[in-house]
Design a protein around this motif. Sequence first.
Motif, short mmCIF file in Angstrom:
data_model
loop_
_atom_site.label_atom_id
_atom_site.label_comp_id
_atom_site.label_asym_id
_atom_site.label_seq_id
_atom_site.Cartn_x
_atom_site.Cartn_y
_atom_site.Cartn_z
N UNK A 60 0.84 -1.20 0.00
CA UNK A 60 0.00 0.00 0.00
C UNK A 60 0.87 1.25 0.00
N UNK A 61 0.60 2.17 -0.92
CA UNK A 61 1.11 3.53 -0.75
C UNK A 61 0.17 4.17 0.26
N UNK A 62 0.69 4.45 1.44
CA UNK A 62 -0.17 4.77 2.58
C UNK A 62 -1.06 5.99 2.33
N UNK A 63 -2.19 6.09 3.06
CA UNK A 63 -3.07 7.25 2.92
C UNK A 63 -2.30 8.56 3.12
N UNK A 64 -2.57 9.52 2.22
CA UNK A 64 -1.84 10.79 2.26
C UNK A 64 -2.58 11.82 1.42
N UNK A 65 -2.10 13.06 1.49
CA UNK A 65 -2.58 14.11 0.60
C UNK A 65 -1.37 14.79 -0.04
N UNK A 66 -1.60 15.41 -1.19
CA UNK A 66 -0.60 16.27 -1.82
C UNK A 66 -1.11 17.70 -1.71
N UNK A 168 7.75 6.10 12.41
CA UNK A 168 8.30 6.87 11.30
C UNK A 168 7.28 6.99 10.20
N UNK A 169 7.68 7.61 9.12
CA UNK A 169 6.81 7.75 7.95
C UNK A 169 6.79 6.43 7.20
N UNK A 170 5.62 5.83 7.04
CA UNK A 170 5.54 4.47 6.49
C UNK A 170 5.76 4.47 4.97
N UNK A 171 5.04 5.29 4.24
CA UNK A 171 5.07 5.44 2.78
C UNK A 171 4.57 4.19 2.07
N UNK A 172 5.29 3.06 2.15
CA UNK A 172 4.78 1.81 1.60
C UNK A 172 4.56 0.84 2.76
N UNK A 173 3.31 0.44 2.99
CA UNK A 173 3.00 -0.48 4.06
C UNK A 173 2.49 -1.81 3.50
N UNK A 174 2.30 -2.81 4.33
CA UNK A 174 2.68 -2.79 5.75
C UNK A 174 4.19 -2.90 5.90
N UNK A 175 4.75 -2.36 6.99
CA UNK A 175 6.21 -2.40 7.14
C UNK A 175 6.72 -3.81 7.34
N UNK A 176 7.95 -4.05 6.92
CA UNK A 176 8.59 -5.33 7.16
C UNK A 176 8.96 -5.43 8.64
#
Length: 225
Positions: A60-66, A168-176
């Motif tokens: 997942x590209x985590x939920x965010x806004x630009x 931290x900032x996840x960005x791509x989840x789920x983390x390893x």
Amino acid sequence: MPMTPDPDFSSPSAQFFFDLSQDLYFRKDARNFINRLSVKDLNTLGGVSLLDIYLDTGNVVEPHIHQNASELVYVITGSAVISLINPFTNELLNYTAGPGQVVNIPQGWWHYEVASADGTHLLAIFDSKVPEAIFGSDILRLTPSGVWAHTYGLDQAQVAAAFAPITGTTIIGPPLPGQQTTKPMPYVPYGSPRQPVYAEQAAHYQRPAYPAPYLAQGYGWPYPY
């Protein structure tokens, strides 16, 4: 953000070519990572930039806004469910997109992408010279647990325990496992000074080993680096 000057196309320093692998934005592992292109990489760009996104199933590209750009997500290969909240209707919209299909995300809208096939390759195009983002992981971890609890009538201890793994900032989840604290790569000025800095990232960044049939279709990496 400071305004960048219009490009001088006659300048000896004008750049018209860039290898996206030279600006790694984020890497979860060898098959889930994001490359970046902005005016900081290619100084002749106008009001456009992009993220080159590779994901396997369930990533997942985590939920965010630009906050500074609209986004057009184009699916090159694979499949992804691209979800966004329409703030005018309070409706969650989910779009399953495959190769050749696009999803438009207006500026400032909450959204996320979930890969539904291995080898998914997305191109996120922005109408800004440098894409900026506010990530859900930062909102969750930086807002005090007491604020969440008081605002929504929740148990503060439970809120704190639930969000504690987000460090931290996840960005791509789920983390390893063991990869809870993450952050995007900083910009490094393009050119000779960049190479020693980027060499330090060599162990962090490797191009994905896609299966032969995938490469035979012309996808993936056509040349070694």
